[in-house]
Design a protein around this motif. Structure first.
Motif, PDB file in Angstrom:
ATOM      1  N   PHE A  99     -64.447 -55.830   9.583  1.00  0.00           N
ATOM      2  CA  PHE A  99     -62.946 -54.826   9.636  1.00  0.00           C
ATOM      3  C   PHE A  99     -61.705 -55.633   8.985  1.00  0.00           C
ATOM      4  N   TYR A 100     -60.879 -55.206   8.431  1.00  0.00           N
ATOM      5  CA  TYR A 100     -59.911 -56.159   6.893  1.00  0.00           C
ATOM      6  C   TYR A 100     -58.529 -55.074   7.364  1.00  0.00           C
ATOM      7  N   GLY A 101     -58.053 -55.483   7.694  1.00  0.00           N
ATOM      8  CA  GLY A 101     -56.591 -53.760   8.170  1.00  0.00           C
ATOM      9  C   GLY A 101     -55.460 -54.505   7.414  1.00  0.00           C
ATOM     10  N   TRP A 113     -60.281 -51.872   5.477  1.00  0.00           N
ATOM     11  CA  TRP A 113     -61.727 -51.488   5.008  1.00  0.00           C
ATOM     12  C   TRP A 113     -62.541 -51.929   6.115  1.00  0.00           C
ATOM     13  N   LEU A 114     -64.298 -51.432   6.071  1.00  0.00           N
ATOM     14  CA  LEU A 114     -64.884 -52.238   7.236  1.00  0.00           C
ATOM     15  C   LEU A 114     -65.878 -52.293   6.012  1.00  0.00           C
ATOM     16  N   ILE A 115     -66.342 -53.754   6.212  1.00  0.00           N
ATOM     17  CA  ILE A 115     -66.774 -54.706   4.917  1.00  0.00           C
ATOM     18  C   ILE A 115     -68.241 -55.212   4.488  1.00  0.00           C
ATOM     19  N   ASP A 116     -69.328 -54.815   4.288  1.00  0.00           N
ATOM     20  CA  ASP A 116     -70.633 -54.681   4.576  1.00  0.00           C
ATOM     21  C   ASP A 116     -70.655 -56.415   3.716  1.00  0.00           C
ATOM     22  N   ILE A 161     -70.195 -52.176  -1.372  1.00  0.00           N
ATOM     23  CA  ILE A 161     -68.911 -53.277  -0.210  1.00  0.00           C
ATOM     24  C   ILE A 161     -68.073 -52.831   1.285  1.00  0.00           C
ATOM     25  N   VAL A 162     -67.758 -51.483   0.426  1.00  0.00           N
ATOM     26  CA  VAL A 162     -67.066 -51.235   1.628  1.00  0.00           C
ATOM     27  C   VAL A 162     -67.689 -50.222   2.094  1.00  0.00           C
ATOM     28  N   VAL A 163     -68.455 -49.891   3.709  1.00  0.00           N
ATOM     29  CA  VAL A 163     -68.320 -49.253   4.236  1.00  0.00           C
ATOM     30  C   VAL A 163     -67.800 -48.017   4.509  1.00  0.00           C
ATOM     31  N   ALA A 164     -66.728 -47.850   5.282  1.00  0.00           N
ATOM     32  CA  ALA A 164     -65.956 -47.149   5.262  1.00  0.00           C
ATOM     33  C   ALA A 164     -64.083 -47.435   4.754  1.00  0.00           C
ATOM     34  N   ALA A 165     -63.032 -46.442   4.617  1.00  0.00           N
ATOM     35  CA  ALA A 165     -61.589 -47.282   4.508  1.00  0.00           C
ATOM     36  C   ALA A 165     -60.818 -46.244   5.297  1.00  0.00           C
ATOM     37  N   SER A 166     -59.893 -46.239   4.644  1.00  0.00           N
ATOM     38  CA  SER A 166     -58.791 -45.492   5.422  1.00  0.00           C
ATOM     39  C   SER A 166     -58.770 -44.347   4.702  1.00  0.00           C
ATOM     40  N   ARG A 167     -58.511 -44.818   3.644  1.00  0.00           N
ATOM     41  CA  ARG A 167     -57.791 -44.476   1.946  1.00  0.00           C
ATOM     42  C   ARG A 167     -58.891 -43.397   1.537  1.00  0.00           C
TER      43      ARG A 167
END
Length: 167
Positions: A99-101, A113-116, A161-167
């Motif tokens: 998790f990188y916020g 972002w949630l990074i794989d 690389i991105v599992v999910a993101a805020s935007r």
């Protein structure tokens, strides 16, 4: 208490205030609605995305960085004590997601972002073996700590690389 331990404790205390928000965000990406067959026959409404132990690193940047570096994430690559860093642990295969916020001035999280990390490691290997497409660099802080920054837009689309993101 030595200076390094004091800095760690202070930084850890600051970042730990975001743990409840991070748990809320990450948790929403770990569960999915069960198929009708499981719901009707096995009293199952929700399923875990992955049934195995999932290890998640968490990093929150202080306010102001989201605007200056909107598509970058950083990973600590050197500490003054010479101890093992996040980058070496990740490269060695530890961690599944990160998790990188970015914190906002009001105590919340803005961009994240949630990074794989498996996809991250794969991209690093491919980049080292010839593609050379990753945009990254090193940032050294006055305290002797170093970070490697990575531009999310330079990573391959597959695997994402991105599992999910805020935007």
């Amino acid at each position: 208490m030595n200076m390094i331990a004091h800095d760690y404790e202070q930084n850890r205390s600051w970042s730990d205030q975001f743990i409840p928000q991070i748990k809320h965000i990450v948790g929403s990406h770990l569960l999915q609605a069960a198929p009708d067959a499981l719901d009707m026959r096995q009293a199952t409404d929700l399923l875990m995305l992955d049934g195995k132990d999932l290890r998640i690193a968490a990093r929150v940047r202080r306010p102001g960085y989201a605007e200056r570096f909107p598509h970058q994430f950083t990973v600590r690559s050197r500490i003054p004590s010479g101890g093992e860093t996040e980058l070496s642990k990740i490269v060695d295969g530890h961690g599944d997601w990160m998790f990188y916020g970015h914190a906002n001035p009001w105590g919340g999280l803005d961009r994240w972002w949630l990074i794989d990390l498996k996809a991250f490691r794969a991209a690093l290997i491919r980049d080292r073996t010839g593609s050379g497409t990753l945009r990254c660099g090193t940032q050294r802080n006055p305290d002797g700590t170093e970070f490697v920054w990575f531009d999310l837009h330079s990573f391959p689309q597959s695997p994402s690389i991105v599992v999910a993101a805020s935007r």
